[in-house]
Design a protein around this motif. Structure first.
Motif, PDB file in Angstrom:
ATOM      1  N   ASN A   1       0.842  -1.201   0.000  1.00  0.00           N
ATOM      2  CA  ASN A   1       0.000   0.000   0.000  1.00  0.00           C
ATOM      3  C   ASN A   1       0.874   1.247   0.000  1.00  0.00           C
ATOM      4  OD1 ASN A   1      -0.493   1.596   2.885  1.00  0.00           O
ATOM      5  ND2 ASN A   1       0.400  -0.445   3.144  1.00  0.00           N
ATOM      6  N   ASN A   2       0.226   2.387  -0.143  1.00  0.00           N
ATOM      7  CA  ASN A   2       0.929   3.668  -0.177  1.00  0.00           C
ATOM      8  C   ASN A   2       0.619   4.538   1.036  1.00  0.00           C
ATOM      9  OD1 ASN A   2       2.383   3.398  -2.604  1.00  0.00           O
ATOM     10  ND2 ASN A   2       0.555   3.869  -3.813  1.00  0.00           N
ATOM     11  N   THR A   3      -0.020   3.984   2.056  1.00  0.00           N
ATOM     12  CA  THR A   3      -0.428   4.777   3.210  1.00  0.00           C
ATOM     13  C   THR A   3       0.532   4.629   4.387  1.00  0.00           C
ATOM     14  OG1 THR A   3      -2.737   4.519   2.534  1.00  0.00           O
ATOM     15  CG2 THR A   3      -2.337   5.279   4.783  1.00  0.00           C
ATOM     16  N   ARG A   4       0.799   3.366   4.790  1.00  0.00           N
ATOM     17  CA  ARG A   4       1.668   3.122   5.939  1.00  0.00           C
ATOM     18  C   ARG A   4       2.078   1.654   5.964  1.00  0.00           C
ATOM     19  NH1 ARG A   4      -3.670   2.970   8.082  1.00  0.00           N
ATOM     20  NH2 ARG A   4      -3.728   5.259   8.130  1.00  0.00           N
ATOM     21  N   PRO A   5       3.170   1.315   6.667  1.00  0.00           N
ATOM     22  CA  PRO A   5       3.490  -0.101   6.871  1.00  0.00           C
ATOM     23  C   PRO A   5       2.391  -0.762   7.711  1.00  0.00           C
ATOM     24  CG  PRO A   5       5.352   1.316   7.448  1.00  0.00           C
ATOM     25  CD  PRO A   5       4.169   2.219   7.269  1.00  0.00           C
ATOM     26  N   VAL A   6       2.131  -2.011   7.427  1.00  0.00           N
ATOM     27  CA  VAL A   6       1.099  -2.749   8.164  1.00  0.00           C
ATOM     28  C   VAL A   6       1.793  -3.772   9.065  1.00  0.00           C
ATOM     29  CG1 VAL A   6      -0.863  -4.327   7.966  1.00  0.00           C
ATOM     30  CG2 VAL A   6      -0.617  -2.421   6.353  1.00  0.00           C
ATOM     31  N   PHE A   7       1.681  -3.553  10.362  1.00  0.00           N
ATOM     32  CA  PHE A   7       2.249  -4.483  11.341  1.00  0.00           C
ATOM     33  C   PHE A   7       1.152  -5.318  12.003  1.00  0.00           C
ATOM     34  CE2 PHE A   7       5.443  -1.154  10.981  1.00  0.00           C
ATOM     35  CZ  PHE A   7       6.618  -1.879  10.946  1.00  0.00           C
ATOM     36  N   VAL A   8       0.025  -4.695  12.294  1.00  0.00           N
ATOM     37  CA  VAL A   8      -1.106  -5.349  12.953  1.00  0.00           C
ATOM     38  C   VAL A   8      -2.372  -4.978  12.191  1.00  0.00           C
ATOM     39  CG1 VAL A   8      -0.007  -5.422  15.226  1.00  0.00           C
ATOM     40  CG2 VAL A   8      -1.332  -3.396  14.544  1.00  0.00           C
ATOM     41  N   PRO A   9      -3.459  -5.718  12.394  1.00  0.00           N
ATOM     42  CA  PRO A   9      -4.685  -5.422  11.636  1.00  0.00           C
ATOM     43  C   PRO A   9      -5.143  -3.971  11.742  1.00  0.00           C
ATOM     44  CG  PRO A   9      -4.891  -7.538  12.719  1.00  0.00           C
ATOM     45  CD  PRO A   9      -3.600  -6.940  13.206  1.00  0.00           C
ATOM     46  N   GLU A  10      -4.949  -3.352  12.907  1.00  0.00           N
ATOM     47  CA  GLU A  10      -5.396  -1.967  13.085  1.00  0.00           C
ATOM     48  C   GLU A  10      -4.722  -1.006  12.106  1.00  0.00           C
ATOM     49  OE1 GLU A  10      -4.469  -4.015  15.458  1.00  0.00           O
ATOM     50  OE2 GLU A  10      -6.304  -4.279  16.658  1.00  0.00           O
ATOM     51  N   ASP A  11      -3.561  -1.375  11.601  1.00  0.00           N
ATOM     52  CA  ASP A  11      -2.857  -0.518  10.643  1.00  0.00           C
ATOM     53  C   ASP A  11      -3.565  -0.439   9.293  1.00  0.00           C
ATOM     54  OD1 ASP A  11      -0.824   0.129  12.438  1.00  0.00           O
ATOM     55  OD2 ASP A  11       0.355  -1.654  11.885  1.00  0.00           O
ATOM     56  N   LEU A  12      -4.508  -1.328   9.072  1.00  0.00           N
ATOM     57  CA  LEU A  12      -5.245  -1.329   7.808  1.00  0.00           C
ATOM     58  C   LEU A  12      -6.457  -0.392   7.838  1.00  0.00           C
ATOM     59  CD1 LEU A  12      -5.176  -5.159   7.025  1.00  0.00           C
ATOM     60  CD2 LEU A  12      -4.260  -3.368   5.543  1.00  0.00           C
TER      61      LEU A  12
END
Length: 326
Positions: A151-162
């Motif tokens: 994605n172009n928004t942020r790194p995804v570490f945990v589900p909340e990051d989505l």
């Protein structure tokens, strides 16, 4: 003069006979959505090579990739209509029959060895039986692979990051539900449309195996790659059950054998691509991070519960697949 005319007529007859024989050679079209350099393309090419070596002059399998003959939904329709002989669907099969939705459950398939065990124990009795009820026949199981998020928004570490990320998914209800559960805004879309949608900002990200990410050139329009491995999706060498039954029995046997012998090469290629392409993606200046898989697994329980309660025999299907993991 009569001898000359006879010779000419004989030559014409032989030429016509040869033309008829050539025209009678079966052409078997294999349509798929894989781009050049994709695992799908390599897998289909392996099958084509093995099938044509067996078929000789009796028939020829011809491959048409990059959605030339249609997107997944169209290819399924064309199988039924007899316009093509083979397709290589993956996630869309969960929309064909409920049983295939089990492969949409997050982290349910642990490895390729696990997938082989599922095929051996459940391939005919569960999945091919479900396909046959819908007019299809599975000749073998290839691979789409373990899926990861870009994605172009942020790194995804945990589900909340989505949360709030507009994420392309395939057309399958369980993938949509899964990402809704994680907080994303899932947007079903054909693979062939994704690059432009990412480039223009219509969507923020997508999820696919490395092979699809690289061959689709998503690294050119994506900033972050988060290694989630949230779903392993098989690919199915699919044909129409009625259409396949109309082929001569010797050709059917050769095609079944070619599909089976191609699987090991496909799995070998897939495993190697996982290593090679991850490095290529890193070299392409995509920011890569390892996601917290335990956090994703914990967040996935509700979708397992829904599948178990809403699909006939769903709970047992989940249990059977999980029991085959080593």
């Amino acid at each position: 003069m009569k001898r000359t005319i006879t010779t000419v007529l004989l030559g014409a007859a032989l030429s016509l006979s040869a033309g008829q024989a050539s025209a009678e050679k079966l052409i078997l079209k294999f349509g798929h959505v894989g781009n050049p350099g994709s695992l799908f393309e390599a897998s289909v090419d392996e099958f084509v090579k093995n099938a044509n070596a067996r078929l000789g002059d009796r028939a020829e399998v011809q491959a048409f990739g990059s959605s030339q003959l249609g997107k997944d939904k169209e290819l399924l329709q064309k199988l039924k209509l007899g316009q093509i002989t083979f397709a290589l669907p993956s996630s869309i099969m969960s929309s064909v029959a409920d049983e295939f939705g089990v492969f949409e459950m997050p982290y349910i398939v642990q490895s390729r060895e696990h997938m082989k065990a599922i095929q051996a124990e459940m391939g005919d009795s569960v999945f091919n039986a479900a396909a046959e009820k819908k007019g299809y026949k599975i000749l073998s199981y290839f691979e789409n692979g373990f899926r990861h998020i870009t994605n172009n928004t942020r790194p995804v570490f945990v589900p909340e990051d989505l949360k709030g990320i507009k994420l392309r998914t395939p057309n399958g209800e369980w993938r949509v539900k899964m990402f809704q559960l994680y907080g994303a805004n899932p947007t079903p879309m054909a693979l062939s449309e994704v690059f432009t949608a990412l480039k223009t900002g219509v969507i923020d990200g997508q999820e696919n195996p490395y092979a699809q990410i690289w061959s689709s050139k998503f690294q050119e329009v994506q900033q972050y790659l988060s290694i989630t491995g949230h779903v392993y999706t098989p690919a199915y060498v699919l044909t129409s059950s009625k259409g396949f039954a109309k082929l001569p029995e010797d050709i059917q046997s050769d095609l079944i054998a070619a599909a089976a012998e191609s699987q090991e090469a496909v799995y070998t290629m897939a495993a190697q691509l996982e290593t090679d392409l991850l490095q290529k993606l890193k070299d392409a200046s995509v920011e890569v991070n390892e996601a917290d898989k335990e956090a994703f697994i914990a967040a996935s329980k509700p979708i397992y519960d829904e599948f178990a309660s809403s699909v006939d025999g769903g709970a047992q299907l989940i249990a059977n697949v999980q029991s085959l993991a080593k």
